[in-house]
Design an enzyme around this catalytic site. Sequence first.
Site, PDB file in Angstrom:
ATOM      1  N   HIS A 344       0.899  -1.258   0.011  1.00 28.94           N
ATOM      2  CA  HIS A 344       0.009   0.018  -0.062  1.00 28.94           C
ATOM      3  C   HIS A 344       0.855   1.202  -0.022  1.00 28.94           C
ATOM      4  O   HIS A 344       0.259   2.185  -0.020  1.00 28.94           O
ATOM      5  CB  HIS A 344      -0.909   0.014   1.243  1.00 28.94           C
ATOM      6  CG  HIS A 344      -2.035  -0.968   1.304  1.00 28.94           C
ATOM      7  ND1 HIS A 344      -3.260  -0.757   0.665  1.00 28.94           N
ATOM      8  CD2 HIS A 344      -2.152  -2.201   1.611  1.00 28.94           C
ATOM      9  CE1 HIS A 344      -3.956  -1.809   0.770  1.00 28.94           C
ATOM     10  NE2 HIS A 344      -3.541  -2.579   1.358  1.00 28.94           N
ATOM     11  N   THR A 641      -8.325   7.105  -1.932  1.00 25.75           N
ATOM     12  CA  THR A 641      -9.593   6.478  -2.094  1.00 25.75           C
ATOM     13  C   THR A 641     -10.571   7.811  -1.816  1.00 25.75           C
ATOM     14  O   THR A 641     -11.974   7.659  -2.243  1.00 25.75           O
ATOM     15  CB  THR A 641      -9.996   5.439  -1.270  1.00 25.75           C
ATOM     16  OG1 THR A 641      -9.571   5.831   0.241  1.00 25.75           O
ATOM     17  CG2 THR A 641      -9.359   4.146  -1.804  1.00 25.75           C
ATOM     18  N   LYS A 645     -14.391   8.826  -3.748  1.00 27.97           N
ATOM     19  CA  LYS A 645     -15.467   9.123  -2.989  1.00 27.97           C
ATOM     20  C   LYS A 645     -16.231  10.742  -3.288  1.00 27.97           C
ATOM     21  O   LYS A 645     -17.253  10.742  -3.673  1.00 27.97           O
ATOM     22  CB  LYS A 645     -15.299   9.133  -1.351  1.00 27.97           C
ATOM     23  CG  LYS A 645     -15.132   7.700  -0.802  1.00 27.97           C
ATOM     24  CD  LYS A 645     -14.484   7.834   0.581  1.00 27.97           C
ATOM     25  CE  LYS A 645     -13.921   6.640   0.878  1.00 27.97           C
ATOM     26  NZ  LYS A 645     -12.842   6.650   2.102  1.00 27.97           N
TER      27      LYS A 645
HETATM   28  C1  GL4 Z   1      -2.223   3.794   1.649  1.00 30.09           C
HETATM   29  C2  GL4 Z   1      -1.984   4.777   0.788  1.00 30.09           C
HETATM   30  O1  GL4 Z   1      -1.319   5.816   1.233  1.00 30.09           O
HETATM   31  C3  GL4 Z   1      -3.203   5.306   0.133  1.00 30.09           C
HETATM   32  O2  GL4 Z   1      -2.943   5.975  -1.142  1.00 30.09           O
HETATM   33  C4  GL4 Z   1      -4.167   4.143  -0.502  1.00 30.09           C
HETATM   34  O3  GL4 Z   1      -5.085   4.566  -0.971  1.00 30.09           O
HETATM   35  C5  GL4 Z   1      -4.348   3.066   0.689  1.00 30.09           C
HETATM   36  C6  GL4 Z   1      -5.180   2.143   0.570  1.00 30.09           C
HETATM   37  O4  GL4 Z   1      -4.626   1.114  -0.712  1.00 30.09           O
HETATM   38  O5  GL4 Z   1      -3.180   2.619   1.395  1.00 30.09           O
HETATM   39  N1  GL4 Z   1      -1.107   3.239   2.303  1.00 30.09           N
HETATM   40  C7  GL4 Z   1      -0.957   3.228   3.702  1.00 30.09           C
HETATM   41  S1  GL4 Z   1       0.286   2.887   4.674  1.00 30.09           S
HETATM   42  N2  GL4 Z   1      -1.915   4.180   4.170  1.00 30.09           N
HETATM   43  C8  GL4 Z   1      -2.797   4.341   3.252  1.00 30.09           C
HETATM   44  O6  GL4 Z   1      -3.880   4.927   3.314  1.00 30.09           O
END
Ligand code: GL4
Length: 807
Positions: A344, A641, A645
């Site tokens: 991620h 995300t 939304k």
């Molecule tokens: C994250 C990414 O920063 C974010 O861009 C992504 O949408 C999310 C879900 O895949 O994962 N990675 C981490 S660590 N925190 C996040 O929110």
Amino acid sequence: MASPTPAPCPPKGQALLEAMRRHLFSSQAKSASLATIHDHYVCLSLAVRDILLTSWVDTADTYTSQHVRTATYMSAEFLLGPHLENNLVSLGLREEAAAACEALGLTLEEMLAEEPEPGLGNGGLGRLAACFQESMATLELPAIGYGIRYEFGIFRQQIGPNGQMESTDPWLARGNPWEVIRPEWSYPVLIGGQTVIGVAYDTPILGYGVHTANTLRLWSAQAPDAFDFASFNAGDYTRAVLHKVQSETLSKVLYPNDELEQGKRLRLSQQIFFVSCSLQDMFRILGSQGIPVTEFHRKFAVQLNDTHPAIAVAELMRLLIDVHGVDWDTAWSITTATISYTNHTLLPEALEAWGLELFQQLLPRQLQIIFEINARFLRTLRIRFPGQPELLERLSLIEEGPHRKVRMAHLAVVGSHTVNGVAELHSRLLKENLFADFARVWPDRFTNITNGVTPRRWLAVANPPLAALLNDAIGTDWCRHLDQLRKLEPLATDAGFLERWQGVREQAKERLAATIRQDTGVLVDPSSLFDVQVKRIHEYKRQHMAALQVVERYLRLRAGEDLPPRTVIFGGKAAPGYAMAKLIIRLIVGMAEIINIDPAMDGRLRVIFLPNFSVKLGQKIYPAVDLSEQISTAGMEASGTGNMKMSLNGALTIGTLDGANIEIRERVGDDNFFLFGHTAEQLAAINRNGYHPMPWLENDALAKEAIDLIGSGHFSEGDRDLFHPLLANLCSSDPFRVMADLGDYRRAQNEVDSAWCDAGRWSMMSVLNTARCGFFSSDRSIQEYADRIWKVAPVPVNACSVIPSPS
Ligand code: GL4
């Protein structure tokens, strides 16, 4: 409080009403005269739970009797948000519940406001896990979510004149009507020579419009015995209780860092704790269905949500070999056939690497297994790539050096059959950078699955007026098949429809304006452009760049320029130890204080920092966004995300070519997206030549003026030092390339201003954003995981007559 003459109630509403009355007596042990709003909330929740229990029990029965192949989603975070309204919408009972509340002299809104949200996650990663659970249930996929039942979720944020203050989030303090404890499903986990017991707490996850209700199983830590009898008998009562307290701290609190690994002992303990309990639970299920352990990989597909559960690779090996007597090679093929891993983030500070010493202390047997996995892995590499010791060193599960460490991402890659990124750019960069060597070794192991969000929570629940308009205009199918939103396209030029669209948007903005007034005391004009950046505060997300832009706007307005009225809204938590992020909040708060009381800004500019951004608050914000700020440094936001939304609810994006922005723009069309900034490739080229912000800044009088104004103490009551660390950083290293993108950001913002002045065109662009966003449903993401990675098929659940129905 009960109204003397209850309003007429539809039949299902009548059943809910009766159940609420019954629960007030039988669950809350009260009469109406003593009942609090919270009691009524609990009663409504229990009444709804009674209804969904039939689905939950039928689902468990179906899965058990059919021995279904099951996906298990292991995640240290599930940012669930409140359950009540979502469950009502899934059951199609929202109206009925509102009628039942009314009959009791209550409103559904006050019931919903009473629900504390389970904030068991930091940001996007945890929220994605929650959207995915809901989509798996809606797609009727046999699935279990496994995580930790943190007693304290993500901290509560208050905003004072000095910025962020944190307090605890005791979300369980008043009980939780949505969970069921399963003491019969408890497992021991050995950590640092001490045994801790994990007890299962189950929460039903309802599918939308289906009879499926899957389970989210969260582990709570308990000491094996209430007392250490040796100490107790020696008269040392305190010591006896101490071990109990220590064990139970394991599931006490969620670490509040997003994209930062702190390497703390408790964190590694939490990881092995929930991973081991979950795997032991899978073995229990296997046994109960008479399936041999060597079939583990046929029964279960295990998805690792980032590296937090990566210890599963070693733990599954340990359980197979030490507990179930399987030989190494068989255990290894089972493990790698079972596990897959989602990455991620590319940020180096998020990459988990545990010091060998700590690992050895806490998990000696798992470390031994990791060494053996590594030895065998390096052996095969040596044969395939002779004479390349540097390659082996780069790929090793162990980072060498004065402080040797276990690289959890490497463990996850080596132990998985598939590794995916979360947006196309991110998945490509993973292969080109972070996992370039691994991609050479196993080119087929890497793939992309672009993230998505659930349209139930993020449209049907969050934006009822828009949902109603959609139902009316294109039918109700969009909620299960979000691609159906395409049918809106022809309506984007229909004047009558645009007027209704506008009405829906105004309602959402008025609702948000009321929240802003309540939470900050500031009055904002719902007809102004709502320009919104809500997400965790992080330098790579560049809230400071947005802030600079606001200061520039302030200067231009003060100089007499005529710009359309804007309300700039920020929200998001900063990790408590992240000083720069907290300083960015402090700057925004300081700006708001000055700008919002400046008479020259009346009707032209407002700056808001909404405290305590959460799922609940998000539900109010996303529908009201005109302009979605997605301005991260290209190559740094894995997906995002919130961008989905907002666009889904009709916002236009101003954004860089980063994460899922790229795919959003491809789909909504470049005419309906305000693009700016350098690409990841351009930035890489700039970096190769040596980046310095000064040349960019020197040519930019307005940016200089804005920085000088901040530096003069204008937004800090004359304090010239307060923002120095932030400004000095921007003007020296500027690690996130704010200065390189600032000018182009301003150009794009000017385009936004002109576009906003043509209200008809803006509405059309807004409709097209919604119409073309169907791809970003988490149903589509999950369908891809199920087909391409898990090979899990839907298993429809039928209502089973033997279970008593409450009504
Ligand atoms: C994250 C990414 O920063 C974010 O861009 C992504 O949408 C999310 C879900 O895949 O994962 N990675 C981490 S660590 N925190 C996040 O929110």
